[in-house]
Design a protein around this motif. Structure first.
Motif, mmCIF file in Angstrom:
data_model
loop_
_atom_site.group_PDB
_atom_site.id
_atom_site.type_symbol
_atom_site.label_atom_id
_atom_site.label_comp_id
_atom_site.label_asym_id
_atom_site.label_seq_id
_atom_site.Cartn_x
_atom_site.Cartn_y
_atom_site.Cartn_z
ATOM 1 N N SER A 75 0.819 -1.212 0.000
ATOM 2 C CA SER A 75 0.000 0.000 0.000
ATOM 3 C C SER A 75 0.855 1.265 0.000
ATOM 4 O O SER A 75 0.600 2.209 -0.750
ATOM 5 N N PHE A 76 1.875 1.273 0.847
ATOM 6 C CA PHE A 76 2.722 2.455 0.938
ATOM 7 C C PHE A 76 3.722 2.535 -0.212
ATOM 8 O O PHE A 76 4.310 3.584 -0.449
ATOM 9 N N THR A 77 3.923 1.448 -0.931
ATOM 10 C CA THR A 77 4.772 1.492 -2.118
ATOM 11 C C THR A 77 4.030 2.144 -3.278
ATOM 12 O O THR A 77 4.593 2.951 -4.022
ATOM 13 N N PHE A 78 2.752 1.790 -3.433
ATOM 14 C CA PHE A 78 1.984 2.274 -4.570
ATOM 15 C C PHE A 78 1.068 3.452 -4.237
ATOM 16 O O PHE A 78 0.362 3.943 -5.110
ATOM 17 N N GLY A 79 1.060 3.901 -2.994
ATOM 18 C CA GLY A 79 0.246 5.053 -2.638
ATOM 19 C C GLY A 79 -1.241 4.772 -2.673
ATOM 20 O O GLY A 79 -2.031 5.602 -3.153
ATOM 21 N N VAL A 80 -1.641 3.585 -2.177
ATOM 22 C CA VAL A 80 -3.055 3.210 -2.168
ATOM 23 C C VAL A 80 -3.490 2.898 -0.745
ATOM 24 O O VAL A 80 -2.669 2.743 0.151
ATOM 25 N N ARG A 81 -4.805 2.818 -0.564
ATOM 26 C CA ARG A 81 -5.381 2.326 0.686
ATOM 27 C C ARG A 81 -5.774 0.877 0.489
ATOM 28 O O ARG A 81 -6.043 0.444 -0.631
ATOM 29 N N ALA A 82 -5.860 0.154 1.583
ATOM 30 C CA ALA A 82 -6.280 -1.245 1.494
ATOM 31 C C ALA A 82 -7.166 -1.579 2.673
ATOM 32 O O ALA A 82 -6.933 -1.116 3.783
ATOM 33 N N PHE A 83 -8.202 -2.386 2.407
ATOM 34 C CA PHE A 83 -9.038 -2.846 3.505
ATOM 35 C C PHE A 83 -9.556 -4.236 3.197
ATOM 36 O O PHE A 83 -9.590 -4.668 2.045
ATOM 37 N N GLU A 84 -9.925 -4.941 4.252
ATOM 38 C CA GLU A 84 -10.399 -6.315 4.111
ATOM 39 C C GLU A 84 -11.852 -6.353 3.660
ATOM 40 O O GLU A 84 -12.662 -5.532 4.073
ATOM 41 N N ARG A 85 -12.137 -7.344 2.838
ATOM 42 C CA ARG A 85 -13.508 -7.611 2.443
ATOM 43 C C ARG A 85 -13.763 -9.089 2.704
ATOM 44 O O ARG A 85 -13.032 -9.960 2.220
ATOM 45 N N LYS A 86 -14.800 -9.366 3.483
ATOM 46 C CA LYS A 86 -15.106 -10.750 3.850
ATOM 47 C C LYS A 86 -16.470 -11.141 3.293
ATOM 48 O O LYS A 86 -17.424 -10.382 3.376
ATOM 49 N N GLY A 87 -16.524 -12.331 2.751
ATOM 50 C CA GLY A 87 -17.772 -12.830 2.204
ATOM 51 C C GLY A 87 -17.582 -14.160 1.526
ATOM 52 O O GLY A 87 -16.499 -14.459 1.005
ATOM 53 N N ARG A 88 -18.635 -14.994 1.554
ATOM 54 C CA ARG A 88 -18.603 -16.313 0.920
ATOM 55 C C ARG A 88 -17.426 -17.152 1.422
ATOM 56 O O ARG A 88 -16.789 -17.883 0.666
ATOM 57 N N GLY A 89 -17.149 -17.007 2.704
ATOM 58 C CA GLY A 89 -16.130 -17.840 3.315
ATOM 59 C C GLY A 89 -14.707 -17.509 2.942
ATOM 60 O O GLY A 89 -13.819 -18.356 3.081
ATOM 61 N N ARG A 90 -14.445 -16.306 2.482
ATOM 62 C CA ARG A 90 -13.077 -15.947 2.149
ATOM 63 C C ARG A 90 -12.819 -14.473 2.460
ATOM 64 O O ARG A 90 -13.745 -13.657 2.511
#
Length: 236
Positions: A75-90
């Motif tokens: 994230s800090f290499t490419f200048g993006v944000r990241a967050f988890e998404r949970k659903g369908r068992g993954r």
């Protein structure tokens, strides 16, 4: 080839980079990077905020610590944000940022995660006890090696596009992301440091991590506002 032709080809390559075929995706990203560098197209391609998902192999639960640290590093290499998404068992990781950074971040994260997990399997297969601890220490060393290869964005650079990213996440996913990124992100382990005791597992991980070839490629435009980072990934 004219500049407009190159721009159309870059956008076509970025669409192909989402292919489920890893070789096709890698080739498309490399071609996009080459054209962007040759024709100085960062300003034209950048602009729209987008998102790109990457798998974690976690079955709906919390991701392992090494995955969280790798997410943060990418994230800090490419200048993006990241967050988890949970659903369908993954559990997946969603990278959000100014195009084409999310696609680049998603691809690089996936390749590095696979490299790290393969290295972890090879390392721990030699042992029978303390496997969890050994995995953690090995992964720490591996990530330290990768960290030494990249230039992370500064908080000021991240803040330059952060408002737009948070607005996009709120609108598209109905998720409120605080300005410091703590609530919905997986930004853990921002500072990767050597453990108090450097064991053989840490050293082995660091040595293995040096084979992960991640080089920065395209530079930035001349303005004061940073463009999305574009990395060049070379796999042996």
């Amino acid at each position: 080839m004219t500049r407009d032709d190159a721009l159309r080809r870059v956008r076509a390559c970025l669409r192909l980079s989402k292919s489920s075929n890893a070789h096709e995706a890698a080739a498309a990203l490399r071609q996009a990077q080459k054209l962007m560098e040759e024709f100085n197209l960062e300003a034209e391609v950048d602009g729209a905020v987008g998102a790109s998902d990457a798998g974690t192999r976690s079955r709906g639960g919390a991701v392992p610590e090494y995955v969280a640290i790798l997410v943060n590093l990418v994230s800090f290499t490419f200048g993006v944000r990241a967050f988890e998404r949970k659903g369908r068992g993954r559990t997946t990781v969603c990278f959000v940022g100014v195009e084409p950074a999310p696609e680049m971040a998603s691809y690089v994260f996936t390749v590095l995660r696979r490299q790290l997990e393969a290295a972890l399997t090879r390392h721990t297969s030699r042992f029978r006890v303390n496997l969890d601890k050994r995995r953690k220490l090995f992964a720490h060393g591996w990530l330290l090696a990768v960290r030494s290869k990249v230039d992370l964005k500064t908080p000021l650079e991240m803040a330059a596009v952060d408002t737009r990213i948070r607005t996009f996440v709120s609108r598209e996913f109905n998720v409120v992301v605080e300005a410091d990124g703590d609530d919905a992100s997986v930004r853990k382990g921002q500072n990767i440091r050597l453990p108090k005791r450097v064991t053989s597992d840490v050293v082995a991980g660091y040595v293995a991590g040096t084979s992960a070839q991640l080089h920065h490629g395209v530079g930035r435009s001349g303005g004061s506002t940073p463009t999305a980072a574009v990395g060049r990934l070379e796999l042996q």
